[in-house]
Each structure stands twice: as structure tokens, then as C-alpha cells.
Design a protein around this motif. Structure first.
Motif, PDB file in Angstrom:
ATOM      1  N   CYS A 163       0.838  -1.438   0.109  1.00 19.61           N
ATOM      2  CA  CYS A 163       0.406  -0.468  -0.045  1.00 19.61           C
ATOM      3  C   CYS A 163       1.123   1.194  -0.434  1.00 19.61           C
ATOM      4  N   PHE A 164       2.130   1.553   0.597  1.00 15.36           N
ATOM      5  CA  PHE A 164       2.691   2.595   0.684  1.00 15.36           C
ATOM      6  C   PHE A 164       2.974   2.531  -0.397  1.00 15.36           C
ATOM      7  N   LEU A 165       4.107   2.053  -1.200  1.00 13.97           N
ATOM      8  CA  LEU A 165       4.682   1.656  -1.843  1.00 13.97           C
ATOM      9  C   LEU A 165       4.403   2.329  -3.303  1.00 13.97           C
ATOM     10  N   ILE A 166       2.534   1.529  -3.654  1.00 14.58           N
ATOM     11  CA  ILE A 166       1.965   2.206  -4.847  1.00 14.58           C
ATOM     12  C   ILE A 166       1.074   2.981  -4.521  1.00 14.58           C
ATOM     13  N   LEU A 167       1.076   3.675  -2.774  1.00 14.26           N
ATOM     14  CA  LEU A 167       0.739   5.107  -2.602  1.00 14.26           C
ATOM     15  C   LEU A 167       1.873   6.252  -3.266  1.00 14.26           C
ATOM     16  N   SER A 168       2.530   5.734  -2.915  1.00 15.35           N
ATOM     17  CA  SER A 168       4.073   6.797  -3.368  1.00 15.35           C
ATOM     18  C   SER A 168       3.633   7.027  -4.783  1.00 15.35           C
ATOM     19  N   ILE A 169       4.132   5.975  -5.523  1.00 13.96           N
ATOM     20  CA  ILE A 169       3.949   6.335  -7.003  1.00 13.96           C
ATOM     21  C   ILE A 169       2.330   7.182  -7.984  1.00 13.96           C
ATOM     22  N   TYR A 170       1.363   6.228  -6.900  1.00 15.88           N
ATOM     23  CA  TYR A 170      -0.019   6.709  -7.259  1.00 15.88           C
ATOM     24  C   TYR A 170      -0.185   7.839  -7.023  1.00 15.88           C
ATOM     25  N   LEU A 171       0.373   8.332  -6.225  1.00 15.30           N
ATOM     26  CA  LEU A 171       0.168   9.741  -5.676  1.00 15.30           C
ATOM     27  C   LEU A 171       1.261  10.809  -6.950  1.00 15.30           C
ATOM     28  N   VAL A 172       2.190  10.204  -8.105  1.00 14.17           N
ATOM     29  CA  VAL A 172       2.880  11.550  -8.551  1.00 14.17           C
ATOM     30  C   VAL A 172       1.930  10.913  -9.763  1.00 14.17           C
ATOM     31  N   ILE A 173       1.484  10.382 -10.126  1.00 15.06           N
ATOM     32  CA  ILE A 173       0.672  10.040 -10.889  1.00 15.06           C
ATOM     33  C   ILE A 173      -0.876  11.642 -10.615  1.00 15.06           C
ATOM     34  N   SER A 174      -1.068  11.122  -9.695  1.00 15.42           N
ATOM     35  CA  SER A 174      -2.397  12.044  -9.264  1.00 15.42           C
ATOM     36  C   SER A 174      -1.713  13.423  -9.487  1.00 15.42           C
ATOM     37  N   GLY A 175      -0.812  13.677  -8.826  1.00 12.73           N
ATOM     38  CA  GLY A 175      -0.670  15.339  -8.970  1.00 12.73           C
ATOM     39  C   GLY A 175      -0.431  15.300 -10.598  1.00 12.73           C
ATOM     40  N   TRP A 176       0.019  14.753 -11.298  1.00 12.32           N
ATOM     41  CA  TRP A 176      -0.090  14.333 -13.021  1.00 12.32           C
ATOM     42  C   TRP A 176      -0.989  15.615 -13.339  1.00 12.32           C
ATOM     43  N   THR A 177      -2.348  14.977 -12.572  1.00 14.40           N
ATOM     44  CA  THR A 177      -3.334  14.508 -13.033  1.00 14.40           C
ATOM     45  C   THR A 177      -4.330  15.283 -13.316  1.00 14.40           C
ATOM     46  N   LEU A 178      -3.920  15.907 -11.469  1.00 13.47           N
ATOM     47  CA  LEU A 178      -4.060  17.141 -10.995  1.00 13.47           C
ATOM     48  C   LEU A 178      -4.224  18.753 -11.925  1.00 13.47           C
ATOM     49  N   ASN A 179      -2.575  18.524 -11.779  1.00  8.88           N
ATOM     50  CA  ASN A 179      -2.217  19.734 -13.353  1.00  8.88           C
ATOM     51  C   ASN A 179      -2.732  19.735 -14.319  1.00  8.88           C
ATOM     52  N   TYR A 180      -3.121  18.619 -15.012  1.00 12.49           N
ATOM     53  CA  TYR A 180      -4.279  18.756 -16.092  1.00 12.49           C
ATOM     54  C   TYR A 180      -4.819  19.346 -16.252  1.00 12.49           C
ATOM     55  N   ILE A 195       1.192  16.642  -6.436  1.00 14.26           N
ATOM     56  CA  ILE A 195       1.556  16.206  -5.147  1.00 14.26           C
ATOM     57  C   ILE A 195       1.273  16.173  -3.749  1.00 14.26           C
ATOM     58  N   ALA A 196       2.004  17.541  -3.709  1.00  9.72           N
ATOM     59  CA  ALA A 196       1.327  18.059  -2.227  1.00  9.72           C
ATOM     60  C   ALA A 196      -0.510  18.087  -1.992  1.00  9.72           C
ATOM     61  N   VAL A 197      -0.523  18.812  -3.211  1.00  6.10           N
ATOM     62  CA  VAL A 197      -1.814  19.525  -3.323  1.00  6.10           C
ATOM     63  C   VAL A 197      -2.632  18.299  -2.872  1.00  6.10           C
ATOM     64  N   PHE A 198      -2.267  17.166  -3.744  1.00  7.40           N
ATOM     65  CA  PHE A 198      -3.292  16.096  -4.154  1.00  7.40           C
ATOM     66  C   PHE A 198      -3.523  15.411  -2.726  1.00  7.40           C
ATOM     67  N   LEU A 199      -1.613  15.082  -2.014  1.00  8.86           N
ATOM     68  CA  LEU A 199      -1.651  14.634  -0.701  1.00  8.86           C
ATOM     69  C   LEU A 199      -2.818  14.753   0.450  1.00  8.86           C
ATOM     70  N   ALA A 200      -2.461  16.451   0.166  1.00  7.61           N
ATOM     71  CA  ALA A 200      -2.991  17.304   1.969  1.00  7.61           C
ATOM     72  C   ALA A 200      -4.845  16.387   1.454  1.00  7.61           C
ATOM     73  N   LEU A 201      -5.753  17.372   0.264  1.00  9.39           N
ATOM     74  CA  LEU A 201      -6.867  16.567   0.176  1.00  9.39           C
ATOM     75  C   LEU A 201      -7.464  14.809   0.891  1.00  9.39           C
ATOM     76  N   THR A 202      -6.105  14.513   0.286  1.00  5.22           N
ATOM     77  CA  THR A 202      -6.575  13.207   0.866  1.00  5.22           C
ATOM     78  C   THR A 202      -6.713  12.856   2.235  1.00  5.22           C
ATOM     79  N   ALA A 203      -5.373  13.373   2.444  1.00  4.46           N
ATOM     80  CA  ALA A 203      -5.288  13.745   4.496  1.00  4.46           C
ATOM     81  C   ALA A 203      -6.334  13.863   4.932  1.00  4.46           C
TER      82      ALA A 203
END
Ligand code: PFF
Length: 452
Positions: free
Chosen positions: A99-116, A151-159
Motif C-alpha cells: 500500500c505504501f509503495l503503491i500510494l507513493s507512485i499513485y501520488l505522482v500520477i495523481s499529481g500530473w492529473t491534478l496539474n492537467y 503531489i502535495a496538494v493532492f496528498l493534503a486533500l487525501t489526508a
């Protein structure tokens, strides 16, 4: 209220939305369409359906049973069911690490998505020339601070949602976002299939081309089935521990699986007809969404900008409910170690942020692209570990535990809600799948995945 801490989903609908929210994510909308197209369209789909319903769904059911029976996090759940074999806790631990590893890579792609999504909304994407989208994506994804900021913005929302709690955070947000997501995807499908020349896209997606369905494609189908249903890392054990006691686990698993499957197919229907109608390359692979779709949207004029905003919003929301489930799993475990939920969520977020930033720095021509772990950049290493190795390992051990170690009476008792609902022939059918079919199939994937 299922767990000892009193946390739990308040209703059946909420439980289904939360678990479906975990399942439906980048895997359905970003990943499924391009691998389905790559490995033979309809041919891939047939194999995928078998894996989803005969293996993925069994795993979901077994994780729900393990979670609800014990009301514990994955690390404590296994030994609670088999106290005489405490080593099974390691399966829970592998799940959490995954979960921990998936989340880290998932956040990268989510960050791209949020940017787009942001770039669609402010008009940046609309001002880019068709031929420059590849360069635009690579420059952005390889840059230092911008991806990390998103990534930080997306993670903050998640948290924030996780800190809100299981019922008031996770369940409430899922109940709101999942229906929105379904409406958005239908809107996109309607637009896509009504474009001139769209039928070629549908043919590409659904016409079975068995010559493209290689061994690699079959492995990809199983990996995708596990990833898409969020099984094989304990997340559904976590959500199982929050399930209401009168929830029908069999029915719930079927609903979530069907929903996840259809959203993946709808994503294909939303993407390929539009790609073909605009004469773009359907084999764009992982870059399809970020490099090819913007060209499609731009070719539609003003309305294309609206659809671009809708699409990237859809993708962001889908990613959010999945990321929530991953962070929830980590938070539940840490808060079981006598740390408050808020603190647990913050600690986990900070740790995972560091790894996500490292993965982002290593992507493409990023500043850490030269740093390699067994010959792979950090991003690619994480992608491989979480795509082909860890989830099948964990899924295999989970299904062995369910089929061979756990008490059969306990399973039937949990599935039938203490004998109050009939589980009929499912009992025999699924028990057979769980004991024989699923373990063998998972073993084959695992061996092939490691050899690759
Ligand atoms: N199922 C999610 C998707 O398809 O995007 C990804 C995922 C979420 C995988 C949660 C694993 C997990 F535990």
C-alpha cells in the motif's frame, strides 16, 4: 460499527461507494484502456473478465471476510484467525508495505492529473500546439518543483478526508464523488461515440484480435484485475473491518466488481472513439491520457475545453477515492499502535510524500534519473514492484490462507451472516475457486512476473 475503535461505515450504500471508490481509479481510466488496446481489444477483454470475476472477486470476498470477522487491521487480522500460526501476520505486513509503495507512485500520477485539470481550467492546454504535447508532458513531469507541488496538494486533500474519519470522511466523500464520477464518464462517452469516425475506436476496443493476446498480455490482464479491484494488499481487509455486520458480503463483492469493470469499459468507450475520430495514435500507452487526449480535446474547439476539464476532473476524483483507501489502510494500522488517527494520518502522509517526491525526481529526465535500484530508476522500480511482484505475492498468500488455513465453518458463518442468508451453491463454487483455481493462476503470474 465493526471495529474495536468504533469506526465503521454507517450504511450499505456508503460501504459499497467507499469500496467502489477504492477500486475505481487511475487503473480504470488511465491504465485499462491502453493495455486493453495494446493486447488485442476484445480478446484481452475476455481474459480480463475471467480474471476479474473468478479471481479478483474471490479475493475481494475473502479480504472482506477476513476483515469483518476480526475487525482488525491486516497485520493483526491473520494471527487473530489463526493464533497458533502467528507468522501469518507477515502477509498483512507485506500488504501494508505494498500500500505504501503503491500510494507513493499513485501520488505522482495523481499529481500530473491534478496539474492537467488545472491547466485545462486556466486554458494552458488549449494554447499548446498539437505537436508539442509530448514535449510539454515530458518537460513538466521531469521538472523539479511543479509536480511535487501538485503531489502535495493532492496528498493534503487525501489526508483531510482520512483525518475526517471513516464515516464522516471516507464514506461521506465517496457517496458524493462516486455518483458524480458516473455522470461525468457517461457525458464523455456520449460525446465520444457521437463524433464522426468514432466507430473505428469501438472496433479497436472490442474487436477480438487473438494474435495480439500474448502471454505477456495474459499476465497484464491478471495484474490489472488485481490492481483495479484494489485486492492483494489488504485494503479490502481494512474496508471489510468497517463493513456493517448485516452486509451481504457476496452481493457487495459482486456489485463492486461489476461497477469497477463497467467503469473501465466505459473509460475505453470515452477515449478510443475520440482518439480515432481525431486521427490520433491509439497506441500511445501510458502517455495516451496526457499527450494524445489533449490533442483530441483541442480539435473540438471551445466545447473541447469543457470536455478536457470534465475528463481531468473525473480522473482526479477517481484517483482521490483510491488514494484515500490506501492512506486509510496505513492510518488504521498506525492508529492501532496507540497513536491518534489525525497524528497517524499526518505521519504516514509525510513519509509517503518523501518517497513520492523521490519517485517524481527520478521520472524521465528528472534530477535523480541517474540514481538506479537494480538497474531501474526509482519510479520504474516502484512501478515494477507494485505492478507485477508484491500484489500477486500478497494475493496468493491471502487466498491460500482463505482456502487452506482458515476454518471453513468461520467462512460460511461470515458469508451467511451467521446463517441468516443463504449462500447456496456459491459456497461450493467459490470455495473451489479459492482453493484451487485462484492460487494456481496467481502462482503462474508471479513466476512469470519475476522472470520478466
Ligand atoms: N484500484 C485502484 C485503481 O484502479 O486505480 C488502485 C488501487 C487502490 C490499488 C487501492 C490498490 C489499492 F489498495
Amino acid at each position: 460499527m465493526a471495529t474495536k475503535t468504533g469506526e465503521g461505515f454507517s450504511s450499505s450504500f456508503g460501504a459499497i461507494m467507499a469500496a467502489a471508490g477504492s477500486a475505481v481509479g487511475l487503473g480504470n481510466i488511465w491504465r485499462f484502456p491502453y493495455i486493453c488496446g495494446r493486447y488485442g481489444g476484445g480478446a484481452f477483454l475476455l481474459v480480463y473478465i475471467c480474471f476479474v470475476f473468478f479471481i479478483g472477486m474471490i479475493l475481494m470476498m475473502s479480504e472482506f471476510v477476513i476483515g469483518r470477522r476480526t475487525g482488525e487491521d491486516p497485520v493483526k487480522a491473520y494471527p487473530k484467525l489463526k493464533p497458533e500460526r502467528p507468522a501469518w501476520r507477515f502477509v498483512g505486513l507485506i500488504g501494508l508495505i505494498t500500500c505504501f509503495l503503491i500510494l507513493s507512485i499513485y501520488l505522482v500520477i495523481s499529481g500530473w492529473t491534478l496539474n492537467y485539470f488545472y491547466e485545462s481550467a486556466v486554458g494552458t492546454l488549449a494554447s499548446i500546439q498539437d505537436s508539442d504535447f509530448g514535449v510539454h508532458f515530458n518537460e513538466f513531469a521531469s521538472s523539479v518543483w511543479r509536480p511535487v507541488l501538485f503531489i502535495a496538494v493532492f496528498l493534503a486533500l487525501t489526508a483531510l478526508v482520512v483525518i475526517g474519519g471513516v464515516e464522516k470522511g471516507v464514506e461521506r466523500v465517496s457517496k458524493l464523488l462516486m455518483p458524480i464520477l458516473v455522470v461525468l464518464i457517461f457525458l464523455l462517452c456520449i460525446r465520444s461515440v457521437t463524433l464522426k469516425g468514432a466507430s473505428a475506436g469501438l472496433t479497436y476496443l472490442f474487436h477480438p484480435d487473438f494474435s495480439k493476446l500474448t502471454g505477456e498480455g495474459i499476465l497484464a490482464a491478471l495484474g490489472q484485475a488485481l490492481f483495479s479491484l484494489s485486492v492483494g494488499m489488504g485494503v479490502m481487509i481494512v474496508y471489510g473491518s468497517y463493513l456493517p455486520k448485516d452486509e451481504n458480503i457476496l452481493k457487495t463483492s459482486i456489485w463492486i466488481t461489476v461497477c469497477d469493470f463497467f467503469i473501465a469499459v466505459l473509460a475505453g468507450v470515452a477515449i478510443f472513439p475520440a482518439v480515432f475520430a481525431c486521427g490520433q495514435d491509439p497506441t500511445g500507452g501510458p502517455g495516451l491520457v496526457y499527450q494524445v487526449l489533449p490533442v483530441v480535446f483541442n480539435s473540438m474547439g471551445t466545447i473541447g475545453r469543457v470536455f478536457s476539464i470534465i475528463f481531468f476532473l473525473l480522473l482526479t476524483l477517481a484517483a482521490l477515492t483510491s488514494a484515500i483507501s490506501l492512506l486509510e489502510a496505513l492510518t488504521q494500522w498506525l492508529s492501532g499502535e496507540k497513536i491518534k488517527r489525525t497524528m497517524s494520518a499526518i505521519i504516514m502522509s509525510l513519509i509517503v510524500f518523501v518517497l513520492a517526491a523521490a519517485a517524481s525526481f527520478s521520472f524521465g529526465d528528472g534530477i535523480w534519473s541517474g540514481f538506479k535500484i537494480s538497474g531501474l530508476q526509482i519510479f520504474d522500480f516502484l512501478d515494477k514492484a507494485t505492478g507485477t511482484i508484491l500484489p500477486p505475492v500478497c494475493a496468493l498468500l491471502t487466498i491460500i490462507f482463505f482456502g487452506w488455513v482458515m476454518n471453513k465453518e468461520d467462512i460460511i458463518d461470515e458469508l451467511s451472516n451467521h446463517g441468516t442468508i443463504k449462500v447456496g451453491y456459491f459456497k461450493v463454487f467459490y470455495y473451489f475457486l479459492a482453493r484451487f483455481v485462484a492460487p494456481v493462476a496467481l502462482l503462474v503470474v508471479l513466476v512469470a512476473g519475476i522472470k520478466n
